[in-house]
Design a protein around this motif. Structure first.
Motif, short mmCIF file in Angstrom:
data_model
loop_
_atom_site.label_atom_id
_atom_site.label_comp_id
_atom_site.label_asym_id
_atom_site.label_seq_id
_atom_site.Cartn_x
_atom_site.Cartn_y
_atom_site.Cartn_z
N ILE A 157 0.91 -1.30 0.11
CA ILE A 157 -0.12 -0.03 -0.12
C ILE A 157 1.00 1.25 0.04
CG2 ILE A 157 -2.08 -1.15 1.07
CD1 ILE A 157 -1.05 -0.02 3.83
N ASP A 158 0.30 2.42 -0.65
CA ASP A 158 0.94 3.73 -0.58
C ASP A 158 0.16 4.69 -0.70
OD1 ASP A 158 3.01 5.42 -0.42
OD2 ASP A 158 3.55 5.37 -2.36
N VAL A 176 -4.30 7.05 -3.62
CA VAL A 176 -3.90 5.77 -2.64
C VAL A 176 -3.69 4.72 -3.96
CG1 VAL A 176 -5.06 6.14 -0.68
CG2 VAL A 176 -5.95 4.89 -2.43
N GLY A 177 -2.52 3.79 -3.53
CA GLY A 177 -2.56 2.69 -4.60
C GLY A 177 -2.21 1.24 -3.96
N MET A 178 -2.94 0.29 -4.45
CA MET A 178 -2.81 -1.01 -3.57
C MET A 178 -2.42 -1.93 -4.66
SD MET A 178 -5.36 1.03 -2.25
CE MET A 178 -6.74 0.29 -3.04
N VAL A 225 2.49 0.63 -6.80
CA VAL A 225 1.89 1.68 -5.54
C VAL A 225 2.26 3.15 -5.77
CG1 VAL A 225 2.12 -0.38 -3.93
CG2 VAL A 225 4.18 1.26 -4.38
N ASN A 226 3.12 3.47 -6.71
CA ASN A 226 3.16 4.88 -6.98
C ASN A 226 2.36 5.41 -7.99
OD1 ASN A 226 5.58 5.20 -5.40
ND2 ASN A 226 7.11 4.86 -6.97
N ARG A 227 1.32 4.63 -8.45
CA ARG A 227 0.23 5.22 -9.16
C ARG A 227 -0.35 5.98 -8.18
NH1 ARG A 227 -3.14 0.62 -12.22
NH2 ARG A 227 -4.10 2.68 -12.84
N ALA A 228 -0.31 6.06 -7.05
CA ALA A 228 -1.06 6.91 -6.46
C ALA A 228 -0.57 8.36 -6.44
CB ALA A 228 -1.05 6.56 -4.88
N VAL A 234 -4.05 -4.98 -8.85
CA VAL A 234 -3.55 -3.56 -8.81
C VAL A 234 -4.79 -2.73 -8.87
CG1 VAL A 234 -1.90 -1.72 -9.81
CG2 VAL A 234 -1.47 -4.39 -9.95
N GLN A 235 -4.67 -1.75 -7.73
CA GLN A 235 -5.97 -0.59 -7.85
C GLN A 235 -5.33 0.54 -7.29
OE1 GLN A 235 -9.07 -1.75 -5.42
NE2 GLN A 235 -10.53 -0.34 -6.29
N ALA A 236 -5.77 1.58 -8.04
CA ALA A 236 -5.46 2.90 -7.68
C ALA A 236 -6.72 3.87 -7.32
CB ALA A 236 -4.57 3.65 -8.84
#
Length: 484
Positions: free
Chosen positions: A83-84, A94-96, A196-199, A107-109
Motif C-alpha cells: 500500500i501507498d 492511494v495505490g494498492m 503503488v506509486n500510481r497513487a 492492482v488498484q489506484a
C-alpha cells in the motif's frame, strides 16, 4: 447504462455503454454469426432474451473459473498487500497491490475526492486494501507499508493523538480483526514501486482525471455561494473567484482589456491547442506565441501557457522544420519608423518548389512599424512585376509610402523602378553589401513565411502558393512582442 442491439438475419451484435458527463464509453461488446440452423427472424426483444439466455451462463462459468484460479487456497496460503498514499495541494490518491500465494496480482489506484494529509492517505490505502482482500475472502494477510508511523500505530507501539488519526486507526483495527492471521511491516519492495506509486500519478495533475474539472468550484460559488471547506484554500479562492462570471451556465473569465474569456476543460483545451497551432489558419507558433494567440481568440484555462509550450515541443513537423542558428549573438540594429505604413522593406524569396502555374518566387514587402506583411507568388520577378505589386498591394491599400528599403537586385534598382518611385515621391533606399542589416526586417519576415510553409510541406507538397493567404492570416493574427 445503455444497451445497443443490432440484429440481422445472419448475425447479432450487442454493445453495453456507460454515459458520463454527456459522453458514452463502451463497457462490453459481443457479436456472433448465426449458422443456417440458428438463423431466425425475431423482434428485438426476443433477440435480446435469446442473447441473455445463450451467452450469460457461459460467461458466468468462465468468470467463476478465473476467480477460483486467482484465489487458490485461501485457507493455507498467505496473501501480500502493498500500500501507498500520496497527498498534495490538489488532492490525495492511494495505490494498492494485492498478491496471491501463486503470484497473481490485483492492482488498484483510487483518487480521493477530499483533502487529506499524507498519513491520512496512507490510512485510506490501508483500509481500502484490507476491504479489497476481504472481498476476495482472504484469511491470511501480510501488509507492507512505507509509513513507519502508520505501522507503529497499528502494532500499538505508538499512540495516536490527532482526532482524525484516532478515527482512522479505529476503523483499521476493526478491519484487521476480520483476518485469521495478520501482520504489517514497514517496508517497500522495489518490484512493486511502479504499482503503488500510481497513487502519486493520480494526484499529480487533477485536470487529467475523468470527472475532474477546475471550473466546478467557481461555478458552485457563483451559483450557490459555496466555498471550499479548507480555511486557507477558501481565503485564496475568495480572491480569485470575483474574476469569473457565469453566463447561461457557461463560465467566463474577466479580461483586463478585452471581452470575457471562455473557460475550457481539459478536452476542449486540447482541441483549441490543436486548431490554433496546426489548423487551417495555424502558423505552428512556439509556446508563448501560441498561448497569447489563444487568449486573443477568447479562451482561458489555468495551465494554458505550460500546455502550449508542451504542445509545441511535441509536434513532430515543428521539430523537423525548426531553424538551426549558427551565428553568434549580435546587437539589434533598429530602424525607427514614426508611423504605420510609412517605411517598407522589400525582398525576393526563391527559388522554391514549383507550384501550380510554375510559380517559384515570392515578392515580399514588410511594414517596419506594424510588421504587416504583403506577399505574392510569381513565376518570375521583373521590374514590371515589382511596380505592379507596389501599386496593387501597397499604394491602393495603405497609401503612398515615404520610403522603401531593398537590396541591390536588378529589379529594384532599374531605371523604370527608380523612375516610378520618383514620380510618386517615394524614397528608394538600397542596403549596402557591407551593411546588409539595413534590410534585416524583410529578411526576418522571409524566414517566418518560409518556416511556416516548410512545416506544411509534408501535407501540401508543391501547393505552397495556394496556402499563402492562410499563412499570412495566421501571422497577422499572432501577437508579436514588437507590436504588443
Amino acid at each position: 447504462m445503455f444497451l445497443y442491439l443490432t440484429v440481422i438475419e445472419a448475425a447479432v451484435s450487442v454493445v453495453l455503454v456507460k454515459e458520463k458527463e454527456g459522453m458514452q464509453y463502451p463497457v462490453y461488446y459481443i457479436s456472433k454469426s448465426l449458422f443456417p440452423a440458428e438463423t431466425r427472424t425475431a423482434i428485438k426483444s426476443q433477440a435480446l432474451a435469446d442473447f441473455v439466455s445463450d451467452f450469460c451462463p457461459a460467461t458466468h462459468v468462465e468468470a467463476e473459473k478465473g476467480m477460483l484460479t486467482l484465489l487458490g487456497d485461501q485457507e493455507s496460503g498467505t496473501w501480500t498487500l502493498y500500500i501507498d498514499g500520496a497527498s498534495n495541494a490538489r488532492g490525495a490518491g492511494v495505490g494498492m497491490v494485492l498478491r496471491s500465494p501463486k503470484g497473481d496480482m490485483v492492482v488498484q489506484a483510487v483518487r480521493c475526492e477530499f483533502k487529506a494529509t499524507n498519513i491520512e492517505a496512507e490510512y485510506e490505502a490501508f483500509i481500502l486494501g484490507m476491504q479489497m482482500a476481504q472481498g476476495l475472502k482472504v484469511r491470511n494477510l501480510r501488509v507492507y507499508s512505507d509509513s513507519l508511523l502508520e505501522v507503529n500505530h497499528v502494532n500499538n507501539e505508538y499512540v495516536a493523538r490527532d482526532s482524525n488519526m484516532i478515527a482512522d486507526l479505529k476503523v483499521a483495527t476493526e478491519q484487521k480483526l476480520k483476518f485469521r492471521s495478520f501482520r504489517i511491516t514497514q517496508e517497500r519492495e522495489a518490484m512493486h514501486e511502479q504499482h503503488v506509486n500510481r497513487a502519486g500519478i493520480l494526484v499529480s495533475d487533477e485536470n487529467q482525471q475523468m470527472g475532474s474539472d477546475w471550473r466546478k468550484p467557481y461555478m458552485e460559488w457563483l451559483k450557490d455561494g459555496k466555498l471550499p471547506e479548507d480555511k486557507k484554500e477558501s481565503q485564496s479562492f475568495r480572491i480569485k473567484a470575483p474574476g469569473f462570471v457565469l453566463i447561461d451556465n457557461v463560465l467566463f473569465k474577466r479580461s483586463l482589456a478585452g471581452p470575457y474569456l471562455r473557460c475550457l476543460n481539459k478536452k476542449e483545451a486540447n482541441t483549441v491547442l490543436q486548431d490554433v497551432h496546426s489548423g487551417e489558419c495555424g502558423n505552428h507558433a512556439g509556446g508563448r506565441s501560441l498561448s497569447n494567440k489563444i487568449l486573443r481568440q477568447g479562451y482561458f484555462w489555468p495551465t494554458m501557457r505550460a500546455d502550449a509550450v508542451n504542445h509545441a515541443k511535441h509536434y513532430d513537423s515543428c521539430q523537423k522544420a525548426a531553424s538551426a542558428i549558427h551565428q553568434p549573438i549580435e546587437p539589434m540594429h533598429p530602424i525607427i519608423s514614426p508611423w504605420p505604413f510609412m517605411m517598407w522593406g522589400m525582398d525576393i524569396v526563391g527559388k522554391l518548389p514549383r507550384a501550380p502555374g510554375n510559380r517559384v518566387y515570392m515578392l515580399v514587402m514588410t511594414d517596419y512599424f506594424s510588421k504587416w506583411i504583403e506577399v505574392e507568388a510569381m513565376t518570375e520577378v521583373k521590374e514590371a512585376h515589382v511596380i505592379s505589386f507596389i501599386k496593387r498591394n501597397i499604394i491602393s491599400r495603405f497609401g503612398i509610402p515615404s520610403e522603401i528599403i531593398c537590396d541591390n537586385g536588378s529589379q529594384f534598382i532599374s531605371d523604370n523602378t527608380e523612375g516610378f518611385c520618383s514620380r510618386w515621391n517615394i524614397t528608394l533606399r538600397k542596403s549596402a553589401p557591407y551593411y546588409p542589416q539595413t534590410n534585416g526586417q524583410a529578411e526576418s519576415n522571409n524566414k517566418i513565411i518560409v518556416e511556416n510553409l516548410r512545416k506544411r510541406l509534408e501535407e501540401l507538397g508543391g501547393k505552397w502558393a495556394n496556402e499563402l493567404p492562410l499563412v499570412l492570416l495566421s501571422d497577422r493574427t499572432t501577437p508579436k512582442v514588437a507590436t504588443g
